[in-house]
Structure formats: C-alpha cells, structure tokens
Design a protein around this motif. Structure first.
Motif, PDB file in Angstrom:
ATOM      1  N   UNK B   8      -1.644  26.288 -10.569  1.00 28.86           N
ATOM      2  CA  UNK B   8      -1.272  27.663 -10.055  1.00 28.86           C
ATOM      3  C   UNK B   8      -1.119  27.857  -8.606  1.00 28.86           C
ATOM      4  N   UNK B   9      -1.982  26.985  -7.860  1.00 30.89           N
ATOM      5  CA  UNK B   9      -1.610  26.779  -6.495  1.00 30.89           C
ATOM      6  C   UNK B   9      -0.613  26.587  -5.745  1.00 30.89           C
ATOM      7  N   UNK B  10       0.545  25.885  -6.760  1.00 27.58           N
ATOM      8  CA  UNK B  10       2.089  25.874  -6.329  1.00 27.58           C
ATOM      9  C   UNK B  10       2.585  27.148  -6.425  1.00 27.58           C
ATOM     10  N   UNK B  11       2.378  27.951  -6.938  1.00 23.48           N
ATOM     11  CA  UNK B  11       3.231  29.126  -7.142  1.00 23.48           C
ATOM     12  C   UNK B  11       4.051  29.394  -5.928  1.00 23.48           C
ATOM     13  N   UNK B  12       3.303  29.756  -4.879  1.00 22.26           N
ATOM     14  CA  UNK B  12       4.011  30.228  -3.562  1.00 22.26           C
ATOM     15  C   UNK B  12       5.183  29.240  -3.117  1.00 22.26           C
ATOM     16  N   UNK B  13       4.766  27.993  -3.394  1.00 21.81           N
ATOM     17  CA  UNK B  13       5.779  26.974  -2.691  1.00 21.81           C
ATOM     18  C   UNK B  13       6.791  26.371  -3.583  1.00 21.81           C
ATOM     19  N   UNK B  14       6.534  26.580  -5.036  1.00 20.34           N
ATOM     20  CA  UNK B  14       7.703  26.315  -5.845  1.00 20.34           C
ATOM     21  C   UNK B  14       8.742  27.035  -5.996  1.00 20.34           C
ATOM     22  N   UNK B  15       8.458  28.448  -6.168  1.00 18.97           N
ATOM     23  CA  UNK B  15       9.051  29.552  -6.418  1.00 18.97           C
ATOM     24  C   UNK B  15       9.656  30.287  -5.585  1.00 18.97           C
ATOM     25  N   UNK B  99      -5.167  41.133 -16.365  1.00 16.84           N
ATOM     26  CA  UNK B  99      -4.595  39.967 -17.205  1.00 16.84           C
ATOM     27  C   UNK B  99      -5.345  38.776 -17.041  1.00 16.84           C
ATOM     28  N   UNK B 100      -5.547  38.314 -15.593  1.00 13.59           N
ATOM     29  CA  UNK B 100      -6.258  37.307 -15.389  1.00 13.59           C
ATOM     30  C   UNK B 100      -7.453  36.973 -15.719  1.00 13.59           C
ATOM     31  N   UNK B 101      -8.296  38.282 -15.550  1.00 16.07           N
ATOM     32  CA  UNK B 101      -9.770  38.407 -15.831  1.00 16.07           C
ATOM     33  C   UNK B 101      -9.999  38.243 -17.485  1.00 16.07           C
ATOM     34  N   UNK B 102      -9.009  38.951 -18.209  1.00 19.16           N
ATOM     35  CA  UNK B 102      -9.196  39.135 -19.509  1.00 19.16           C
ATOM     36  C   UNK B 102      -9.006  37.792 -20.261  1.00 19.16           C
ATOM     37  N   UNK B 103      -7.912  37.081 -19.621  1.00 14.08           N
ATOM     38  CA  UNK B 103      -7.806  35.598 -19.962  1.00 14.08           C
ATOM     39  C   UNK B 103      -8.942  34.733 -19.892  1.00 14.08           C
ATOM     40  N   UNK B 104      -9.857  35.016 -19.085  1.00  9.87           N
ATOM     41  CA  UNK B 104     -11.279  34.472 -19.129  1.00  9.87           C
ATOM     42  C   UNK B 104     -11.015  33.146 -18.076  1.00  9.87           C
ATOM     43  N   UNK B 105     -10.214  33.298 -16.902  1.00 11.10           N
ATOM     44  CA  UNK B 105      -9.905  32.345 -15.963  1.00 11.10           C
ATOM     45  C   UNK B 105     -11.000  32.623 -14.928  1.00 11.10           C
ATOM     46  N   UNK B 106     -11.440  31.431 -14.559  1.00 11.19           N
ATOM     47  CA  UNK B 106     -12.737  31.308 -13.446  1.00 11.19           C
ATOM     48  C   UNK B 106     -12.018  30.988 -12.245  1.00 11.19           C
ATOM     49  N   UNK B 107     -10.778  30.558 -12.002  1.00  9.84           N
ATOM     50  CA  UNK B 107     -10.200  30.708 -10.600  1.00  9.84           C
ATOM     51  C   UNK B 107      -9.895  32.041 -10.160  1.00  9.84           C
ATOM     52  N   UNK B 108      -9.871  32.100  -8.643  1.00  7.03           N
ATOM     53  CA  UNK B 108      -9.390  33.133  -8.059  1.00  7.03           C
ATOM     54  C   UNK B 108      -7.898  33.662  -8.197  1.00  7.03           C
ATOM     55  N   UNK B 109      -7.442  34.708  -8.619  1.00  8.13           N
ATOM     56  CA  UNK B 109      -6.100  35.145  -9.017  1.00  8.13           C
ATOM     57  C   UNK B 109      -5.350  34.703  -7.695  1.00  8.13           C
ATOM     58  N   UNK B 110      -4.142  33.905  -7.701  1.00  8.71           N
ATOM     59  CA  UNK B 110      -3.316  33.588  -6.759  1.00  8.71           C
ATOM     60  C   UNK B 110      -2.711  34.710  -6.249  1.00  8.71           C
ATOM     61  N   UNK B 111      -3.017  35.143  -4.960  1.00  7.77           N
ATOM     62  CA  UNK B 111      -2.365  36.404  -4.247  1.00  7.77           C
ATOM     63  C   UNK B 111      -0.891  36.483  -4.135  1.00  7.77           C
ATOM     64  N   UNK B 112      -0.115  35.058  -4.382  1.00  9.58           N
ATOM     65  CA  UNK B 112       1.316  35.360  -4.560  1.00  9.58           C
ATOM     66  C   UNK B 112       1.598  36.271  -5.640  1.00  9.58           C
ATOM     67  N   UNK B 113       1.083  36.414  -6.811  1.00  9.40           N
ATOM     68  CA  UNK B 113       1.680  37.029  -8.016  1.00  9.40           C
ATOM     69  C   UNK B 113       1.588  38.721  -7.543  1.00  9.40           C
ATOM     70  N   UNK B 114       0.573  39.115  -6.491  1.00 13.12           N
ATOM     71  CA  UNK B 114       0.613  40.470  -6.393  1.00 13.12           C
ATOM     72  C   UNK B 114       1.574  41.005  -5.471  1.00 13.12           C
ATOM     73  N   UNK B 115       2.447  40.353  -4.930  1.00 12.49           N
ATOM     74  CA  UNK B 115       3.416  40.862  -4.142  1.00 12.49           C
ATOM     75  C   UNK B 115       4.663  41.742  -4.851  1.00 12.49           C
ATOM     76  N   UNK B 116       5.402  42.312  -4.270  1.00 15.66           N
ATOM     77  CA  UNK B 116       6.289  42.886  -4.878  1.00 15.66           C
ATOM     78  C   UNK B 116       7.430  42.161  -5.391  1.00 15.66           C
ATOM     79  N   UNK B 117       7.922  42.419  -6.668  1.00 14.95           N
ATOM     80  CA  UNK B 117       8.956  41.715  -7.492  1.00 14.95           C
ATOM     81  C   UNK B 117      10.362  42.347  -7.640  1.00 14.95           C
TER      82      UNK B 117
END
Lengths: 256, 256
Positions: B8-15, B99-117
């Motif tokens: 998930x950390x690659x999000x912002x770099x790959x896409x 969604x991230x929390x409900x899925x039980x993820x322990x890592x921080x939500x990648x802030x990349x996903x919170x931008x405007x799309x």
DNA sequence: CAACCATTGTATCAAAGTGATACAATATTA
DNA sequence: TAATATTGTATCACTTTGATACAATGGTTG
C-alpha cells in the motif's frame, strides 16, 4: 493544455495532477464548419484550447467553462463531454520545452507540466460571430480554422478533434444542439450546408426541408434577398419556446 | 476505487494521482439484468469494482481490463467508456477511513487515497456464467445484483450506474453489443426480456421478433424444450461471421 | 420590358419501416 | 384426445423516407 497562469510556480499546487481538459470549439461561418485553434509563439504548431482543473474550486465542467470564456469571451455555451484520452504515451515534456523556449521564456520550465496527462475532451457549439478569440501567453494566434484545413497539431490533438467530430455526428439527430452554431436567422440552405459538413455527405434538398419543418421548432421570418438571380429564400429562426414545449411533452409520453 | 495492492505504501508512486476508474459490469441471468458489486468488509456498504492507473505501464483501458480480470477472472470483454465524473466533491477520505478500519487494517490509512479523484466510467458487457467473482482485500463480497435491487452504494456510485444504464440504452440500437450479455444460445423471449429491462418498457412480441430476424445476424438452432404446456421455441445463436460481413458492407456503402 | 434562368417551396409517388391484430402450429397437460 | 399457452408468421393500416416533378419568383439579359 496551456492556460494563462499568474504564477507558473503554483501549477503543481493549485491544479489536479495528471489531468487536463481540451476543448473542441465548433463554429459555423460562410457555410464552413470551423474550430478554434491556438498557435504557439514563433512556431507553426497549433493546438486546441485547454487547461487544468483547480483542485479546490472547480468541477471539470467549470474548468472547461473558464477556459472557454478566456479564449472566446462568451459564457453559457453548449458543452458536451465526448471522451477521455488516456494513452500512457500522453506525456509531452519535449514539446512543452520547445513551446516554452519558442515563447522566449527565461524561467525554467515547470517540471509539473512534463508529467503524464489524462485529458478530458469536451466540444462546444458556439455562435462564431459572438466570439472574440484571445491567445494565451504562449500563443501568438487564436482563431477559427476550417475543419477541412486543419494544420499540424501538437500532442494528440488531431485524434481528439476526429473523435469530437464523430461524436457530434452521432448526436446530430438525437439532440437539436446544432442550432447553437447558427446565427439568429438563417436560410434552409445555410442549415443544410451545416448538416452536410458535419455528416460529410450531400443531402437531398427537398427532403431535408420537409424534415426540418416537421420538427416544429423553426419560426419562419421574412424573405431573404440573396442577390442571386432567383427566388428569394425564407429566413428561419430557432424557436426555443417551441423546443422546450416539445421536450416537456416528450417527458410525459415517455413515462411507461 | 479499491484494488488489491501488494504494498500500500507504493500507492502514490505507482499510480496516476487524482484519477481512478470505475466499472459497471453488466450481466444477464434468469431474465434479469445484473451488475457486479463489491461489499466492504463488515459493512453494508456496496461499491463498483474500480482501481487506479499504473503511471508507467497502463493506458486507461488497460487498467480497466486488469481490474475486470481481477474481479471476474475473464478477459477480452466488451468495454465502453461512458463518462467522466469530476465533481469537486469527489474526495472521500472519511469513507475510505471507515472502510479501512472496518476491514480491520492495523496500518495507517495511506493519505494518498484521501485526495480528490476524477473517475472515468466504463461499462462492460459480459456473459455472467463465465465469470468467477472475486472480492478484493477490503471487501468480503463480490457478486451479481439485480439492477432493480441495488443496495446503498458508497461514494457517488449510484449516479455512475444510472449514467451507465442510460448510455447502454442509447447504444442499444446503434451497436449490437448487447449480444455480449447473452449465453451461447437463447430464445427470442430471452433476448426480448433483456431489451425490455434495458429500455425499461414492454415491447411487442411479434414486431420484436421480426426486427431481430431482419438484422440477419441470428442463426436458428434446434427447438428448445421449455417444459411449458405449449409450442417449443427455437434457440438462436449470435452469428459473429454474419455480423462482421455486415460491418464490412456498411463500410463500403457509407463512403460517400 | 419581356423572355429567361437558377433556386426555392411544395406536392406526389413508390418503397421501406413500424404498430397492431389475426391465426395457424405445436409441446405439454388434463 | 381435447384443451391450453405460447410460438412463428402473415397481413393491414399508417408513418417515414427517397426520388422526382413542377409551379413560383427575384433577378438578369437582350
């Protein structure tokens, strides 16, 4: 793809990354279908008007409207989104560098512009006579060019125009948007020549007339002196009220 | 809008930033038009399959094809781009956090996903029987849901579906893409019910039959046992060869 | 100024397409 | 074996579309 920017350094902060808009602005004059093109300073390279989307303040369509007003001076324009162009090859750093240098800029080219862009294509239908074309800061020409005499275009703008035309052709009989291209009053022949250039084929005069009149949205005005050695043609006006009534009725009849 | 990501950390770099794709995958089964939806883990929130575009390697359409294969297991699917959704409100940080929390993820939500799309909408027409729906890592359900029983959807996916349906309706008589939804063989009645659900209205049986047969692209097979107390219907097959021939002829006749 | 000419507006005819209805054919059921 | 529901096809009226004919007319030309 190249808008007037107060402070170029703000590019990356103000606008959405990786996204641009390009607008194929159609106009009609002298029985010719034309589009508005820009020419980059000191080059023979032409391009569509375009720009970027303000991250905080603009819907895509609002950005398009802004660019439209910047280039033509007019507002409240018929707009249609016709496609997205997202090839992985859409990164035009070299071309932008060339444009930047030809324009005689002394600052460094902002690297933000060299990234890959997905562009959203819109076409606009305007009354050409009401526009005042206005170049941006990297172009020395902004004006109307016949659709059959399109010069060399930058980027992939050639294929964007082709797609816009195709889309316009498809919509021709579905919507009556085409009247946005006509002046206040016009003859049947004017209208027919517009249909013919869009469709790229000749139409039967008498049947075209019958079809247009049967739409019930044309108001017949006075006769028109053509100056030709023959009967004068009537002038017509697109009757927006009748059109709106028709739309309402259609809504009612289409429900089940 | 939520694909399987190795790291998930690659999000912002790959896409590509600010851009996503969403796919309305249509299928047809039991005389019902359905679409493929995902449900986020431990919620009753559904969403369209979607994802992001690899900056280096993917055209938009290639990204769509990848997501399609990830969710359905199939390839070479009929795809149509039907619109771009670019409201300035398209930033869904809060929902993604949920969604991230409900899925039980322990890592921080990648802030990349919170931008405007800005999202590009595609619809796909598939033979439902050939698919094997496959949830991603934040969803616990992936499956076919009747178009008339769409549950609460995340983001603005409701309006994306509506636009897709509208677009499909428009294309219905222009292209013959609808056959991508049908199984190898089918009865006239099957086909008619598909047309009826897409158009949202009843059609005249006898005239529908006449129209379909006159297209010249249906091959009549054996009779079909319905099990009903009545005459058996024929089975038909979409004849791709005849269709291709027709397309060729059309190309020739349309040139001037 | 009158004959002429090019184009316009409208009518008409045939062919094709569409909506509505009728009816014979037939696989199953009672 | 008769009854029944649905299917496949034919037919009729009506509308739409392509093609042609022709009268009307504004200006030109001798």
């Amino acid at each position: 793809m190249h808008k007037k920017i107060a402070d170029e350094d703000l590019l990356g902060e103000k606008f959405l990354s990786n996204i641009s808009v390009d607008i194929v602005i159609f106009g009609f004059h002298n029985r010719q279908l034309k589009i508005l093109l820009l020419r980059f300073k000191n080059t023979s390279l032409y391009a569509l008007p375009g720009g970027f989307i303000n991250e905080e303040e603009e819907d895509i369509e609002e950005a398009v409207e802004r660019v439209l007003t910047e280039r033509t001076g007019i507002k409240d324009i018929y707009l249609e989104q016709f496609g997205v162009f997202g090839s992985k090859k859409r990164a035009f750093g070299a071309t932008h560098k060339h444009i930047h240098e030809s324009a005689g800029k002394t600052t460094e080219l902002n690297p933000w512009i060299t990234q890959r862009f997905v562009t959203v294509g819109y076409y606009a239908l305007v009354n050409l006579k009401e526009t005042v074309p206005n170049p941006d800061d990297v172009s020395d020409f902004c004006g109307w060019i016949d659709i059959n005499e399109i010069p060399t275009l930058a980027f992939d703008h050639k294929s964007i125009i082709e797609k816009a035309l195709e889309s316009l052709r498809m919509m021709l009989d579905l919507k009556l948007a085409v009247f946005n291209l006509m002046p206040e009053s016009f003859t049947m022949n004017d209208l027919q020549s517009l249909y013919e250039t869009i469709l790229g084929k000749k139409l039967q005069r008498t049947n075209f007339q019958r079809k247009m009149l049967s739409l019930g949205i044309l108001e017949r005005l006075d006769k028109h002196w053509t100056g030709g050695a023959h009967k004068a043609a009537y002038l017509y006006r697109f009757d927006k009220n009748k059109y709106n009534e028709m739309q309402k009725e259609e809504m009612n009849t289409n429900k089940f």
